[in-house]
Motif scaffolding. Structure first.
Motif, PDB file in Angstrom:
ATOM      1  N   ASP A 165     -36.746 -66.964 -91.960  1.00  0.00           N
ATOM      2  CA  ASP A 165     -37.546 -67.244 -91.093  1.00  0.00           C
ATOM      3  C   ASP A 165     -38.685 -66.810 -91.177  1.00  0.00           C
ATOM      4  O   ASP A 165     -39.607 -67.448 -90.532  1.00  0.00           O
ATOM      5  CB  ASP A 165     -37.092 -65.973 -89.507  1.00  0.00           C
ATOM      6  N   TYR A 166     -38.933 -65.822 -92.334  1.00  0.00           N
ATOM      7  CA  TYR A 166     -40.339 -65.429 -92.812  1.00  0.00           C
ATOM      8  C   TYR A 166     -41.152 -66.992 -93.568  1.00  0.00           C
ATOM      9  O   TYR A 166     -41.572 -67.065 -92.946  1.00  0.00           O
ATOM     10  CB  TYR A 166     -39.653 -64.730 -93.480  1.00  0.00           C
ATOM     11  N   LEU A 167     -40.115 -67.998 -94.069  1.00  0.00           N
ATOM     12  CA  LEU A 167     -40.613 -68.780 -94.843  1.00  0.00           C
ATOM     13  C   LEU A 167     -40.770 -70.117 -94.315  1.00  0.00           C
ATOM     14  O   LEU A 167     -41.976 -70.690 -94.255  1.00  0.00           O
ATOM     15  CB  LEU A 167     -39.758 -69.496 -96.213  1.00  0.00           C
ATOM     16  N   ASN A 197     -31.017 -56.562 -97.601  1.00  0.00           N
ATOM     17  CA  ASN A 197     -31.927 -57.350 -97.825  1.00  0.00           C
ATOM     18  C   ASN A 197     -32.529 -57.377 -98.912  1.00  0.00           C
ATOM     19  O   ASN A 197     -32.538 -59.375 -99.054  1.00  0.00           O
ATOM     20  CB  ASN A 197     -33.310 -55.998 -96.814  1.00  0.00           C
ATOM     21  N   GLU A 198     -32.180 -57.337-100.057  1.00  0.00           N
ATOM     22  CA  GLU A 198     -32.537 -57.983-101.468  1.00  0.00           C
ATOM     23  C   GLU A 198     -31.724 -58.882-101.833  1.00  0.00           C
ATOM     24  O   GLU A 198     -32.238 -60.133-102.670  1.00  0.00           O
ATOM     25  CB  GLU A 198     -32.759 -56.485-102.338  1.00  0.00           C
ATOM     26  N   LYS A 199     -30.510 -59.010-101.096  1.00  0.00           N
ATOM     27  CA  LYS A 199     -29.243 -60.062-100.840  1.00  0.00           C
ATOM     28  C   LYS A 199     -29.360 -61.172-100.688  1.00  0.00           C
ATOM     29  O   LYS A 199     -29.807 -62.415-101.158  1.00  0.00           O
ATOM     30  CB  LYS A 199     -27.943 -59.579-100.918  1.00  0.00           C
ATOM     31  N   ALA A 200     -30.202 -61.003 -99.080  1.00  0.00           N
ATOM     32  CA  ALA A 200     -30.672 -61.817 -98.284  1.00  0.00           C
ATOM     33  C   ALA A 200     -31.498 -62.805 -99.035  1.00  0.00           C
ATOM     34  O   ALA A 200     -32.186 -63.755 -99.260  1.00  0.00           O
ATOM     35  CB  ALA A 200     -31.084 -61.178 -97.338  1.00  0.00           C
ATOM     36  N   ILE A 201     -32.888 -61.430 -99.205  1.00  0.00           N
ATOM     37  CA  ILE A 201     -34.199 -62.186-100.400  1.00  0.00           C
ATOM     38  C   ILE A 201     -33.879 -63.389-101.480  1.00  0.00           C
ATOM     39  O   ILE A 201     -33.837 -64.689-101.749  1.00  0.00           O
ATOM     40  CB  ILE A 201     -34.690 -61.758-100.678  1.00  0.00           C
ATOM     41  N   GLU A 202     -32.703 -62.752-102.509  1.00  0.00           N
ATOM     42  CA  GLU A 202     -31.613 -63.466-102.977  1.00  0.00           C
ATOM     43  C   GLU A 202     -31.507 -64.612-103.257  1.00  0.00           C
ATOM     44  O   GLU A 202     -31.089 -65.300-104.202  1.00  0.00           O
ATOM     45  CB  GLU A 202     -31.055 -63.268-104.661  1.00  0.00           C
ATOM     46  N   ASP A 203     -30.286 -64.764-102.418  1.00  0.00           N
ATOM     47  CA  ASP A 203     -29.895 -66.174-101.298  1.00  0.00           C
ATOM     48  C   ASP A 203     -30.810 -66.884-101.222  1.00  0.00           C
ATOM     49  O   ASP A 203     -30.096 -68.137-101.292  1.00  0.00           O
ATOM     50  CB  ASP A 203     -28.863 -65.443-100.241  1.00  0.00           C
ATOM     51  N   LYS A 246     -33.206 -67.463-102.339  1.00  0.00           N
ATOM     52  CA  LYS A 246     -34.276 -67.701-103.675  1.00  0.00           C
ATOM     53  C   LYS A 246     -33.227 -68.903-103.887  1.00  0.00           C
ATOM     54  O   LYS A 246     -33.876 -70.437-104.483  1.00  0.00           O
ATOM     55  CB  LYS A 246     -34.590 -66.628-104.342  1.00  0.00           C
ATOM     56  N   LYS A 247     -32.219 -69.246-103.984  1.00  0.00           N
ATOM     57  CA  LYS A 247     -31.093 -69.771-104.551  1.00  0.00           C
ATOM     58  C   LYS A 247     -30.516 -70.508-103.890  1.00  0.00           C
ATOM     59  O   LYS A 247     -30.307 -72.168-104.565  1.00  0.00           O
ATOM     60  CB  LYS A 247     -29.746 -68.712-105.412  1.00  0.00           C
ATOM     61  N   ASN A 248     -30.155 -70.278-102.576  1.00  0.00           N
ATOM     62  CA  ASN A 248     -29.560 -71.376-101.703  1.00  0.00           C
ATOM     63  C   ASN A 248     -30.656 -72.540-100.807  1.00  0.00           C
ATOM     64  O   ASN A 248     -30.166 -73.229-100.156  1.00  0.00           O
ATOM     65  CB  ASN A 248     -28.371 -71.028-101.079  1.00  0.00           C
ATOM     66  N   GLY A 249     -31.812 -71.943-100.525  1.00  0.00           N
ATOM     67  CA  GLY A 249     -32.485 -72.501 -99.353  1.00  0.00           C
ATOM     68  C   GLY A 249     -32.306 -72.335 -98.660  1.00  0.00           C
ATOM     69  O   GLY A 249     -31.483 -70.421 -97.642  1.00  0.00           O
ATOM     70  N   ALA A 301     -33.112 -75.525 -89.134  1.00  0.00           N
ATOM     71  CA  ALA A 301     -33.139 -76.694 -87.902  1.00  0.00           C
ATOM     72  C   ALA A 301     -34.790 -76.499 -86.747  1.00  0.00           C
ATOM     73  O   ALA A 301     -34.665 -77.325 -86.043  1.00  0.00           O
ATOM     74  CB  ALA A 301     -32.006 -76.646 -87.220  1.00  0.00           C
ATOM     75  N   LYS A 302     -34.781 -75.181 -87.144  1.00  0.00           N
ATOM     76  CA  LYS A 302     -35.912 -74.469 -85.569  1.00  0.00           C
ATOM     77  C   LYS A 302     -37.287 -75.275 -86.127  1.00  0.00           C
ATOM     78  O   LYS A 302     -38.082 -75.896 -85.184  1.00  0.00           O
ATOM     79  CB  LYS A 302     -35.545 -73.557 -85.456  1.00  0.00           C
ATOM     80  N   GLY A 303     -37.540 -75.536 -87.412  1.00  0.00           N
ATOM     81  CA  GLY A 303     -38.742 -75.977 -88.132  1.00  0.00           C
ATOM     82  C   GLY A 303     -38.816 -77.584 -87.840  1.00  0.00           C
ATOM     83  O   GLY A 303     -39.940 -78.364 -88.436  1.00  0.00           O
ATOM     84  N   GLY A 304     -37.669 -78.237 -87.499  1.00  0.00           N
ATOM     85  CA  GLY A 304     -37.915 -79.632 -88.250  1.00  0.00           C
ATOM     86  C   GLY A 304     -38.760 -79.952 -89.762  1.00  0.00           C
ATOM     87  O   GLY A 304     -38.890 -80.840 -90.054  1.00  0.00           O
ATOM     88  N   GLY A 305     -37.985 -78.999 -90.499  1.00  0.00           N
ATOM     89  CA  GLY A 305     -38.266 -79.687 -92.270  1.00  0.00           C
ATOM     90  C   GLY A 305     -39.245 -78.928 -92.885  1.00  0.00           C
ATOM     91  O   GLY A 305     -38.821 -79.177 -93.990  1.00  0.00           O
ATOM     92  N   ALA A 306     -40.076 -78.407 -91.896  1.00  0.00           N
ATOM     93  CA  ALA A 306     -41.207 -77.645 -92.252  1.00  0.00           C
ATOM     94  C   ALA A 306     -40.915 -76.622 -92.374  1.00  0.00           C
ATOM     95  O   ALA A 306     -40.182 -75.588 -91.863  1.00  0.00           O
ATOM     96  CB  ALA A 306     -42.261 -77.657 -91.687  1.00  0.00           C
ATOM     97  N   SER A 307     -41.281 -76.281 -94.329  1.00  0.00           N
ATOM     98  CA  SER A 307     -40.955 -74.142 -94.516  1.00  0.00           C
ATOM     99  C   SER A 307     -41.942 -74.168 -95.782  1.00  0.00           C
ATOM    100  O   SER A 307     -42.336 -75.322 -96.276  1.00  0.00           O
ATOM    101  CB  SER A 307     -39.605 -73.933 -94.727  1.00  0.00           C
TER     102      SER A 307
END
Length: 481
Positions: free
Chosen positions: A319-321, A393-399, A401-404, A411-417
């Motif tokens: 959500d942050y990105l 929280n750290e695992k979510a950040i690494e995920d 980074k690794k998987n996008g 889907a909420k951003g229409g491809g923008a991030s």
């Protein structure tokens, strides 16, 4: 900003320093030398007194230290959890906790109709009955708070909830290093932690960094106050194609932020006093209204690209990105301004929390269930915000980074991030570790009263003085019920 906002954020902090002194080693040696002149007959008595004093000091230290919790027993017991409507998380927690503790039953006491929609009357009934129970010293052992506004400030002021900070200190099995203790510290009220956070959102301003730079404005968001924000808003408004300095923020929400940051100045809940019928608050209202009249701020649902700043919550690394890349081409996260007498820091909202009845007869077991809600197993079970468990929280950040980005979020951003770069993720890590300013504006009945009444002022139906008096009367009545 004008006089009221400047007053609101310019309170001076008085810091008292104290020092303690004791006898130096040289004095002790001198006294011991003098004692050496005593007769051999007196020596055993002196040693005896020294031993007694030492034992007394040891006992005093032991009494002052927190006593460890007694072990859980195997006696059959029931822990009653009051909740408006049991969420899937609480249903899962009940099932898994009962499996681990076969002699303990978790009873989810729901107020919402079984399988039906929650209506306004249902919510009002829940608030009334829960408040009656809590303040009478009866009711459930635990109270789960999710989306419903209950008079939490009143419960705490009346001493109805247990200070779980003391339970943490006594529990040898509770490791503070595993958790976002900054969120717990920022959630304290009246010197104690009466509402245990289960999950939280971060709160910030997303900004057009390139546009702000071109406008010749520098924002020191690590230290800026609301009065500085007001001055910067004047400089930014209607420049470089941006109509407003910030939009998507209704005036009552702006007041909500300012009252939250100056809560202790306006509300003395412990003594049942309020200070809304004062020039401080009425000038606060008029100055905020002027910012909207001058189009420095806007509450309209206009395109966010028409402003330099955009207030937003963030619920996860994805959500942050998403928001960092969706709002502005050269987006940047800024800390939300704060009052001058507050410490600087990232603000946050608690979206799920639980409290223990001070009169519960199963406190030891109730605490164990509260702690279970913070366990890694439960924290990764599907909460909608950031976890209280730092490792998750750290695992979510690494995920990310690794998987996008998470697909549902993307889907909420229409491809923008924004990209999951080390630099962008470093900012998020810092926000998670530094968050310490809790926005209580969406939690208390006092804030709800203010939000309802100020609308009449901003729409031009009532004067600032009239609205301030209405708020003063309603809040005072509420605090002393």
């Amino acid at each position: 900003m004008k006089k009221a906002l400047i007053l609101a954020v310019s309170c001076l902090m008085l810091i008292g320093l104290s020092a303690c002194s004791g006898n130096s080693d040289s004095n002790r040696n001198k006294n011991n030398s003098a004692a050496g002149n005593s007769t051999q007959k007196d020596t055993p008595k002196s040693q005896s007194n020294t031993s007694e004093a030492s034992n007394a000091a040891t006992n005093a230290e032991a009494d002052a230290a927190p006593q460890e919790l007694e072990p859980l027993d195997d006696k059959p017991k029931t822990i009653v959890v009051s909740i408006l409507a049991a969420t899937d998380i609480y249903k899962q927690a009940k099932a898994e906790y009962e499996a681990l503790h076969p002699n303990t039953k978790i009873e989810l006491k729901e107020f919402a109709p079984k399988g039906g929609m929650i209506s306004g009357p249902d919510v009002e009934k829940y608030i009334k009955s829960t408040t009656t129970e809590v303040l009478s010293g009866k009711g459930a052992d635990l109270f789960a708070f999710t989306t419903v506004e209950l008079p939490i400030d009143k419960y705490v002021n009346k001493g109805a909830f247990e200070n779980v900070d003391e339970w943490m200190k006594r529990d040898a099995g509770f490791d503070p290093q595993q958790y976002q203790m900054n969120i717990m510290e920022g959630s304290k009220m009246n010197g104690g932690l009466y509402m245990l956070p289960i999950e939280f959102f971060l709160e910030a301003l997303y900004g057009d960094a390139d546009g702000i730079k071109k406008a010749g404005v520098t924002i020191d968001d690590k230290n800026w106050t609301w009065s500085q924000f007001a001055e910067i808003s004047k400089q930014l408004a209607d420049k470089n194609g941006h109509t407003y300095s910030m939009n998507f923020l209704p005036p009552e929400a702006m007041i909500d932020n300012l009252v939250s940051d100056n809560y202790n100045r306006l509300i003395d809940g412990a003594n049942g006093k309020a200070s809304f019928d004062t020039p401080f608050f009425t000038e606060l209202l008029t100055d905020v209204k002027e910012m909207y009249n001058e189009k420095e701020l806007s509450g309209d649902a206009v395109e966010y690209t028409k402003s330099y700043l955009y207030y937003s919550l963030m619920t996860s690394p994805s959500d942050y990105l998403l928001r960092l890349g969706m709002y502005f081409k050269d987006g940047k996260v800024y800390q939300k301004p704060h009052a001058a007498d507050q410490k600087s820091g990232i603000s946050f909202l608690v979206t799920n929390q639980i409290a223990m009845n001070a009169n519960s007869e199963v406190k030891r077991d109730a605490w164990e269930f509260m702690k279970f809600l913070l366990s890694e197993e439960m924290q990764q079970a599907g909460y909608s915000g950031f976890s209280m468990n730092k490792a998750l929280n750290e695992k979510a950040i690494e995920d990310v980074k690794k998987n996008g980005l998470d697909k549902n979020v993307a889907a909420k951003g229409g491809g923008a991030s924004a990209e999951a770069t080390d630099e962008n993720l470093k900012v998020l890590r810092e926000m998670l570790s530094e968050a310490g300013l809790r926005n209580i504006g969406y939690e208390t009945t006092v804030q709800k009263i203010i939000g309802e009444e100020v609308k009449a002022f901003f729409s031009g139906q009532k004067s600032a003085d009239a609205v301030a008096k209405l708020i003063q009367n309603r809040v005072t009545t509420y605090l002393n019920e």
